[in-house]
Design a protein around this motif. Structure first.
Motif, PDB file in Angstrom:
ATOM      1  N   HIS A   1      -5.000   6.359  -3.221  1.00 27.79           N
ATOM      2  CA  HIS A   1      -4.493   5.152  -2.284  1.00 27.79           C
ATOM      3  C   HIS A   1      -4.300   3.840  -3.346  1.00 27.79           C
ATOM      4  O   HIS A   1      -5.128   3.459  -3.830  1.00 27.79           O
ATOM      5  CB  HIS A   1      -5.109   4.843  -1.005  1.00 27.79           C
ATOM      6  CG  HIS A   1      -4.652   3.793  -0.287  1.00 27.79           C
ATOM      7  ND1 HIS A   1      -4.930   2.369  -0.368  1.00 27.79           N
ATOM      8  CD2 HIS A   1      -3.629   3.917   0.896  1.00 27.79           C
ATOM      9  CE1 HIS A   1      -4.398   1.706   0.567  1.00 27.79           C
ATOM     10  NE2 HIS A   1      -3.625   2.604   1.426  1.00 27.79           N
TER      11      HIS A   1
ATOM     12  N   VAL B   1      -2.153  12.996   4.136  1.00 27.90           N
ATOM     13  CA  VAL B   1      -3.703  12.873   3.649  1.00 27.90           C
ATOM     14  C   VAL B   1      -4.564  13.872   3.943  1.00 27.90           C
ATOM     15  O   VAL B   1      -4.249  14.605   5.032  1.00 27.90           O
ATOM     16  CB  VAL B   1      -4.493  11.554   4.288  1.00 27.90           C
ATOM     17  CG1 VAL B   1      -4.157  10.509   3.373  1.00 27.90           C
ATOM     18  CG2 VAL B   1      -4.302  11.411   5.625  1.00 27.90           C
TER      19      VAL B   1
ATOM     20  N   VAL C   1      -8.675   8.829  -2.431  1.00 30.70           N
ATOM     21  CA  VAL C   1      -8.940   9.215  -0.995  1.00 30.70           C
ATOM     22  C   VAL C   1      -9.536  10.777  -0.886  1.00 30.70           C
ATOM     23  O   VAL C   1     -10.488  11.320  -0.384  1.00 30.70           O
ATOM     24  CB  VAL C   1      -7.633   8.962  -0.106  1.00 30.70           C
ATOM     25  CG1 VAL C   1      -7.794   9.547   1.143  1.00 30.70           C
ATOM     26  CG2 VAL C   1      -7.440   7.844  -0.289  1.00 30.70           C
TER      27      VAL C   1
ATOM     28  N   ILE D   1       3.327   9.982  -1.774  1.00 26.39           N
ATOM     29  CA  ILE D   1       3.575  10.860  -0.550  1.00 26.39           C
ATOM     30  C   ILE D   1       3.443   9.904   0.784  1.00 26.39           C
ATOM     31  O   ILE D   1       2.952   8.534   0.746  1.00 26.39           O
ATOM     32  CB  ILE D   1       2.441  11.780  -0.372  1.00 26.39           C
ATOM     33  CG1 ILE D   1       1.240  11.220  -0.507  1.00 26.39           C
ATOM     34  CG2 ILE D   1       2.755  13.050  -1.494  1.00 26.39           C
ATOM     35  CD1 ILE D   1       0.048  12.122  -0.575  1.00 26.39           C
ATOM     36  N   GLY D   2       3.878  10.300   1.962  1.00 29.49           N
ATOM     37  CA  GLY D   2       3.839   9.509   3.361  1.00 29.49           C
ATOM     38  C   GLY D   2       2.254   9.410   3.536  1.00 29.49           C
ATOM     39  O   GLY D   2       1.288  10.088   3.201  1.00 29.49           O
ATOM     40  N   GLY D   3       1.940   8.655   4.711  1.00 20.86           N
ATOM     41  CA  GLY D   3       0.682   8.274   5.128  1.00 20.86           C
ATOM     42  C   GLY D   3       0.262   9.754   5.845  1.00 20.86           C
ATOM     43  O   GLY D   3      -1.032   9.886   6.110  1.00 20.86           O
ATOM     44  N   ASP D   4       1.194  10.453   6.516  1.00 27.11           N
ATOM     45  CA  ASP D   4       0.520  11.453   7.352  1.00 27.11           C
ATOM     46  C   ASP D   4      -0.079  12.720   6.326  1.00 27.11           C
ATOM     47  O   ASP D   4      -0.729  13.559   6.977  1.00 27.11           O
ATOM     48  CB  ASP D   4       1.855  12.107   7.963  1.00 27.11           C
ATOM     49  CG  ASP D   4       2.522  10.832   8.832  1.00 27.11           C
ATOM     50  OD1 ASP D   4       1.750  10.039   9.233  1.00 27.11           O
ATOM     51  OD2 ASP D   4       3.794  11.022   8.826  1.00 27.11           O
TER      52      ASP D   4
ATOM     53  N   PRO E   1       0.903  -1.324  -0.008  1.00 29.90           N
ATOM     54  CA  PRO E   1       0.010   0.069   0.092  1.00 29.90           C
ATOM     55  C   PRO E   1       0.841   1.182  -0.030  1.00 29.90           C
ATOM     56  O   PRO E   1       1.703   1.498   0.828  1.00 29.90           O
ATOM     57  CB  PRO E   1      -0.725  -0.052   1.286  1.00 29.90           C
ATOM     58  CG  PRO E   1      -0.278  -1.019   2.199  1.00 29.90           C
ATOM     59  CD  PRO E   1       0.637  -1.916   1.346  1.00 29.90           C
ATOM     60  N   VAL E   2       0.504   2.232  -0.923  1.00 24.15           N
ATOM     61  CA  VAL E   2       1.316   3.624  -1.008  1.00 24.15           C
ATOM     62  C   VAL E   2       0.181   4.698  -1.373  1.00 24.15           C
ATOM     63  O   VAL E   2      -0.521   4.477  -2.242  1.00 24.15           O
ATOM     64  CB  VAL E   2       2.508   3.229  -2.193  1.00 24.15           C
ATOM     65  CG1 VAL E   2       3.028   4.543  -2.441  1.00 24.15           C
ATOM     66  CG2 VAL E   2       3.466   2.513  -1.640  1.00 24.15           C
ATOM     67  N   LEU E   3       0.740   5.830  -0.812  1.00 23.02           N
ATOM     68  CA  LEU E   3      -0.417   6.818  -1.185  1.00 23.02           C
ATOM     69  C   LEU E   3       0.461   7.556  -2.143  1.00 23.02           C
ATOM     70  O   LEU E   3       1.484   7.910  -2.028  1.00 23.02           O
ATOM     71  CB  LEU E   3      -0.371   7.710   0.123  1.00 23.02           C
ATOM     72  CG  LEU E   3      -1.977   8.402   0.520  1.00 23.02           C
ATOM     73  CD1 LEU E   3      -2.871   7.307   0.448  1.00 23.02           C
ATOM     74  CD2 LEU E   3      -1.864   8.995   1.602  1.00 23.02           C
TER      75      LEU E   3
END
Lengths: 132, 347
Positions: free
Chosen positions: B299, B347, B289, B342-345, B258-260
């Protein structure tokens, strides 16, 4: 002959429809967080419902009701992404951080307990159930 | 007392007069010296040649608003300065995020302490998918106040409006009539008569809700035909993606990744963006998302799905539906560097 063909076509559509619904259920149970589950939840609607409705259409043959199943499919295809997007967006807005590949690699190399608290809480149920 | 600086974004809405009035009243209540910044922001259309008339309209509106402010401060002895500005003339303002950023930049430049918003002002709000201006302003940390206004109910006149209105009525009538007959029996006289009545009522009451944009007599039917071509392609993509993801889910090791990602989609307008975002979500493996204007946050679950997304096949297909074959010839998002992991933070 035609009846035979129709029967097997209906049978195959139903079987694959059930198969994809099953896969989607397994996916919802196995996948780690709400975002990745939303991916597979849409499988039920697209191929699961799609193939089942195709089976219904084939079983009915050329009738006016067949058009309804096609229309039904059309609306499912409109509502499904809307719902999936709504879930994902509300998850994002309530501050749920998606589990990404880097996090996972980290938690594998370091220790399961060392990953972020939110992720472990989400993970706990699946890890215990599936990998045991 | 320090001069208060108030920013009022303006556009030609029914409540613009009341908004200006409120801004003046509210500002003069607790300050003796006020600087009003009346700002009109131009949407992306300003970049095309017809955009010149938009610029002129904006300037006229600003002149009018300036007069309104002068009218309203007539009976007070406060020191008032009025500044007017048009922003976005050499930018490409597309969605609420761009507008919010433009206002924020203006506010920082001029040291604004208060923003008064017209509740009817919804720049770039071409689809419900996109987050509204208010939200973007809050995200940027610019505080605003919404002017309390009375507004009339929105409705269109039945007569007038020219060919544009006729086209909308015509299209809505035949679409609803067709749908009614599909559900009913196209050969029964009863259904034909009641269908015509229902379609008439629907088209009169809902035509301007259904089509918020002018229809092209050649372009719109052509788009419908191209959309019909797009559906089999989308189905093919869906089946392909479904198989790929089923294989992964059923494998005991479940090799997901899983990668954003953020993809800057080159589609203009709300409807193409909606079509693209929905198609992306519909194919398992990619999930929209968020839509911050054209920047879709997607996502992705599998490397294969991510590569497909970065290759932009769906984007090209949507561009084909809305702009024809020449519109589909566009470099992939990867080639034009519009993709980002991008990182998960974020969003």
């Amino acid at each position: 002959m035609i009846d035979q063909l129709q029967f097997w076509a209906v049978f195959l559509c139903l079987a694959f429809g059930l198969f994809f619904t099953f896969v989607s259920t397994v996916g919802v149970l196995r996948l780690p967080d709400v975002y990745s589950r939303a991916h597979t939840a849409s499988q039920t609607d697209t191929l699961g419902a799609g193939l089942s409705l195709a089976a219904v259409a084939l079983a009915l043959g050329w009738e006016s009701t067949t058009i309804y199943t096609v229309l039904l499919l059309f609306f499912v295809f409109l509502t499904n992404p809307t719902a999936a997007h709504a879930i994902a967006r509300s998850a994002a807005e309530s501050g749920i951080t998606p589990l990404t590949a880097e996090d996972e690699l980290e938690s594998e190399t370091v220790d399961d307990g060392a990953s972020a608290p939110g992720d472990t809480a989400v993970n706990a149920g699946e890890e215990g159930g599936d990998h045991a | 007392m320090a001069a208060e600086r108030v920013l009022v974004p303006l556009s030609d809405t029914v409540t613009v007069r009341q908004t200006v009035g409120y801004a003046v009243r509210a500002a003069l209540e607790d300050a003796d010296a006020v600087e009003f910044h009346l700002v009109a922001a131009l949407p992306y259309d300003a970049a095309v040649p017809e955009g010149r008339s938009l610029t002129e309209d904006a300037e006229q509106l600003l002149t009018r608003a300036e007069n309104w402010v002068e009218e309203d401060i007539d009976d007070t002895d406060a020191t008032v300065e009025i500044e007017t500005a048009v922003v976005g003339t050499n930018e490409y303002l597309f969605g609420p995020r761009d507008f919010a950023e433009a206002f924020e930049a203006y506010a920082t430049r001029h040291d604004i302490d208060q923003v008064v918003l017209d509740p009817e002002y919804q720049p770039g709000q071409t689809a419900q998918l996109i987050q509204p201006l208010e939200r973007e302003l809050t995200a940027l940390g610019l505080s605003y106040e919404e002017a309390p206004v009375d507004r009339p109910a929105r409705h269109e006149r039945l007569i007038g409006g020219g060919t544009e209105r006729f086209d909308q009525l015509f299209a809505t009538f035949w679409i609803s009539y067709g749908f009614y007959l599909i559900l009913g029996d196209p050969t029964a006289p009863f259904d034909l008569v009641t269908g015509a009545a229902v379609a008439g009522i629907v088209s009169i009451s809902l035509a301007y809700v259904t089509f918020t944009f002018p229809l092209g007599r050649l372009r719109s039917p052509l788009r419908t035909v191209r959309f019909a071509l797009y559906i089999p392609y989308l189905l093919y993509e869906i089946v392909k993606a479904n198989l790929a993801i089923s294989v992964v889910i059923l494998r005991p090791s479940m090799p997901i990744e899983p990668v954003l990602t953020r993809v800057n989609a080159r589609v203009r307008g709300g409807l193409p963006l909606l079509a693209l975002a929905n198609s992306i979500t519909l194919t398992p493996g990619t999930l929209t998302v968020r839509a911050d204007d054209q920047r879709l946050i997607v996502h992705t679950l599998l490397p294969g799905a991510r590569d497909d997304l970065f290759d932009g096949a769906l984007e090209r297909a949507v561009r084909f539906v809305f702009h024809g074959r020449s519109g589909a010839r566009i470099p992939t998002p990867r080639e034009r560097d519009d993709t980002e992991i991008i990182g998960g933070d974020d969003v």
